[in-house]
Motif scaffolding. Structure first.
Motif, PDB file in Angstrom:
ATOM      1  N   SER A   1      34.182  38.573  22.166  1.00 10.00           N
ATOM      2  CA  SER A   1      35.307  36.925  21.994  1.00 10.00           C
ATOM      3  C   SER A   1      35.050  35.801  21.155  1.00 10.00           C
ATOM      4  CB  SER A   1      34.975  35.918  23.554  1.00 10.00           C
ATOM      5  OG  SER A   1      34.458  35.339  23.989  1.00 10.00           O
ATOM      6  N   LEU A   2      36.120  35.203  20.837  1.00  8.30           N
ATOM      7  CA  LEU A   2      35.393  34.100  19.766  1.00  8.30           C
ATOM      8  C   LEU A   2      36.089  32.538  20.329  1.00  8.30           C
ATOM      9  CD1 LEU A   2      37.494  35.024  16.340  1.00  8.30           C
ATOM     10  CD2 LEU A   2      35.645  35.637  16.774  1.00  8.30           C
ATOM     11  N   LYS A   3      35.014  31.103  20.603  1.00  9.31           N
ATOM     12  CA  LYS A   3      35.440  30.622  21.583  1.00  9.31           C
ATOM     13  C   LYS A   3      35.891  29.242  20.714  1.00  9.31           C
ATOM     14  CE  LYS A   3      32.801  27.218  24.635  1.00  9.31           C
ATOM     15  NZ  LYS A   3      31.394  26.913  25.246  1.00  9.31           N
ATOM     16  N   LEU A   4      37.036  28.122  20.951  1.00  7.92           N
ATOM     17  CA  LEU A   4      37.073  26.749  20.460  1.00  7.92           C
ATOM     18  C   LEU A   4      35.967  26.166  20.085  1.00  7.92           C
ATOM     19  CD1 LEU A   4      39.217  26.114  18.645  1.00  7.92           C
ATOM     20  CD2 LEU A   4      40.088  24.627  20.498  1.00  7.92           C
ATOM     21  N   GLU A   5      35.656  25.663  18.685  1.00  8.84           N
ATOM     22  CA  GLU A   5      34.580  24.988  19.105  1.00  8.84           C
ATOM     23  C   GLU A   5      35.021  23.413  17.933  1.00  8.84           C
ATOM     24  OE1 GLU A   5      31.238  24.609  20.631  1.00  8.84           O
ATOM     25  OE2 GLU A   5      31.138  26.278  21.069  1.00  8.84           O
ATOM     26  N   ILE A   6      34.525  22.229  18.354  1.00  5.44           N
ATOM     27  CA  ILE A   6      34.792  21.327  17.610  1.00  5.44           C
ATOM     28  C   ILE A   6      33.478  20.071  17.471  1.00  5.44           C
ATOM     29  CG2 ILE A   6      36.435  18.826  17.292  1.00  5.44           C
ATOM     30  CD1 ILE A   6      38.332  20.002  19.627  1.00  5.44           C
ATOM     31  N   SER A   7      33.108  19.991  16.049  1.00  5.09           N
ATOM     32  CA  SER A   7      31.800  19.520  15.830  1.00  5.09           C
ATOM     33  C   SER A   7      31.265  19.267  14.371  1.00  5.09           C
ATOM     34  CB  SER A   7      31.069  20.568  15.287  1.00  5.09           C
ATOM     35  OG  SER A   7      31.316  22.001  14.404  1.00  5.09           O
ATOM     36  N   GLU A   8      30.848  18.305  14.223  1.00  4.38           N
ATOM     37  CA  GLU A   8      30.866  17.448  13.313  1.00  4.38           C
ATOM     38  C   GLU A   8      30.110  17.751  12.115  1.00  4.38           C
ATOM     39  OE1 GLU A   8      28.484  13.590  14.076  1.00  4.38           O
ATOM     40  OE2 GLU A   8      29.405  13.414  16.020  1.00  4.38           O
ATOM     41  N   LYS A   9      29.483  19.542  12.386  1.00  2.00           N
ATOM     42  CA  LYS A   9      29.200  20.192  10.759  1.00  2.00           C
ATOM     43  C   LYS A   9      30.165  21.485  11.166  1.00  2.00           C
ATOM     44  CE  LYS A   9      24.666  18.066  10.275  1.00  2.00           C
ATOM     45  NZ  LYS A   9      22.994  18.444  11.043  1.00  2.00           N
ATOM     46  N   LEU A  10      30.006  22.318   9.788  1.00  2.41           N
ATOM     47  CA  LEU A  10      30.857  23.499  10.122  1.00  2.41           C
ATOM     48  C   LEU A  10      29.509  24.261   9.705  1.00  2.41           C
ATOM     49  CD1 LEU A  10      33.453  25.084   9.195  1.00  2.41           C
ATOM     50  CD2 LEU A  10      33.046  24.672   6.763  1.00  2.41           C
ATOM     51  N   ILE A  11      30.321  25.110  11.099  1.00  6.79           N
ATOM     52  CA  ILE A  11      29.142  26.074  11.839  1.00  6.79           C
ATOM     53  C   ILE A  11      28.916  27.578  10.719  1.00  6.79           C
ATOM     54  CG2 ILE A  11      27.871  27.456  13.741  1.00  6.79           C
ATOM     55  CD1 ILE A  11      29.435  25.186  15.350  1.00  6.79           C
ATOM     56  N   GLU A  12      27.987  28.069  10.135  1.00  2.19           N
ATOM     57  CA  GLU A  12      27.780  28.805   9.687  1.00  2.19           C
ATOM     58  C   GLU A  12      28.731  30.228   9.240  1.00  2.19           C
ATOM     59  OE1 GLU A  12      25.127  31.670   6.393  1.00  2.19           O
ATOM     60  OE2 GLU A  12      23.992  30.549   7.347  1.00  2.19           O
ATOM     61  N   GLU A  13      28.108  30.853  10.824  1.00  4.65           N
ATOM     62  CA  GLU A  13      29.838  32.076  10.867  1.00  4.65           C
ATOM     63  C   GLU A  13      30.817  31.682  11.687  1.00  4.65           C
ATOM     64  OE1 GLU A  13      27.951  35.632  11.051  1.00  4.65           O
ATOM     65  OE2 GLU A  13      26.734  34.242   9.925  1.00  4.65           O
ATOM     66  N   SER A  14      31.158  30.454  11.422  1.00  4.75           N
ATOM     67  CA  SER A  14      32.391  30.073  12.489  1.00  4.75           C
ATOM     68  C   SER A  14      33.322  30.286  11.014  1.00  4.75           C
ATOM     69  CB  SER A  14      32.518  28.533  13.008  1.00  4.75           C
ATOM     70  OG  SER A  14      32.172  28.603  11.895  1.00  4.75           O
ATOM     71  N   LEU A  15      35.043  30.684  12.129  1.00  6.10           N
ATOM     72  CA  LEU A  15      35.785  31.181  11.282  1.00  6.10           C
ATOM     73  C   LEU A  15      36.524  29.187  11.131  1.00  6.10           C
ATOM     74  CD1 LEU A  15      35.212  33.378  13.140  1.00  6.10           C
ATOM     75  CD2 LEU A  15      37.583  33.982  12.048  1.00  6.10           C
ATOM     76  N   PHE A  16      36.712  29.072   9.913  1.00  7.87           N
ATOM     77  CA  PHE A  16      37.441  27.779   9.836  1.00  7.87           C
ATOM     78  C   PHE A  16      38.945  27.533  10.243  1.00  7.87           C
ATOM     79  CE2 PHE A  16      39.552  24.769   6.926  1.00  7.87           C
ATOM     80  CZ  PHE A  16      39.001  22.967   7.434  1.00  7.87           C
TER      81      PHE A  16
END
Length: 262
Positions: A113-128
């Motif tokens: 699974s891929l979990k939706l994240e809302i953050s103040e920094k762009l996480i390296e392994e995440s899909l923008f």
């Protein structure tokens, strides 16, 4: 090796057996595997942002390919409600991403699974998926007025999204769609500009390698999408200006001749 067609037969009073259930599951998975087998990783369909009638920011259903696996978002996701946009806070950029989760197994079913994240920094392994400046009472705009709007901070930024295409990594379909405004001002289009035009009409992403070819001698690996946008704008604006110079001079000459007659 044979090419075959399988069909599950439903009969009144009969119970679905394991083989029938397996075939129903595999047939839908085969569709994605075959249709998008040659596609690169990235968004394939959907994952578009919209506002509902109440002003809540939502993400539409879609399909994406990540590390050769297909993921499906079946339902809309609420990103921010209208009430949340009214809350007092500092102006800052928020990143909307999908973050890979730890693989789990439930009832002999492997779940990735891929979990939706809302953050103040762009996480390296995440899909923008997108980003925006979080302002009080000023939700980001989604109706981009022109191609320059893609990098304007009052809009929701989707420029750095990666799309999966059969010709490799692609840029947002908005590139082709918003380039139409520029191309409609030109008397003739090159073959590659016609390709961009058709992509824009059909709302399809443009493979990065064709944009690189259009710009000329641009390294695909070394350029961010934002840099591509700047180079596209420089090229199209310069061509439009060069095309207009003879027309401007002709108009000025006509005005001078008209004045001399009087």
């Amino acid at each position: 090796m044979s090419v075959y067609s399988k069909k599950v037969i439903f009969e009144r009073g009969k119970i679905l057996n394991i083989d029938m259930l397996k075939e129903l599951q595999e047939s839908s998975k085969d569709f994605f595997r075959i249709k998008y087998h040659s596609y690169s990783n990235g968004i394939i369909e959907g994952f578009d942002f919209k506002y509902d009638r109440n002003g809540n920011l939502k993400l539409n259903p879609g399909i994406l390919k990540y590390k050769e696996d297909f993921y499906i978002l079946r339902d809309e996701i609420t990103i921010k409600t209208i009430e949340e946009f009214k809350e007092e806070r500092k102006e800052k950029i928020l990143f909307i991403t999908l973050m890979p989760q730890v693989l789990i197994i439930e009832n002999n079913i492997e779940i990735k699974s891929l979990k939706l994240e809302i953050s103040e920094k762009l996480i390296e392994e995440s899909l923008f998926l997108g980003s925006f400046v979080d302002r009080v009472n000023h939700p980001p705009k989604l109706d981009y007025e022109n191609i320059e709007s893609l990098n304007d901070k009052i809009y929701l930024n989707v420029l750095d999204r990666v799309y999966g295409t059969i010709d490799g990594e692609g840029m947002t379909p908005l590139i082709g769609k918003l380039l139409l405004e520029k191309f409609l001002k030109k008397e003739t289009l090159s073959i590659i500009e016609m390709y961009f035009f058709n992509k824009g009409v059909n709302n399809k992403p443009i493979p990065k390698k064709f944009i690189s070819e259009y710009l000329g001698d641009i390294s695909i690996e070394k350029n961010l999408f934002e840099e591509f946008l700047y180079k596209i704008l420089a090229k199209t604006n310069n061509e439009y200006f060069v095309k207009k110079i003879p027309e401007i001079k002709k108009e000025e000459k006509r005005k001078k001749e008209w004045k001399s007659e009087w």
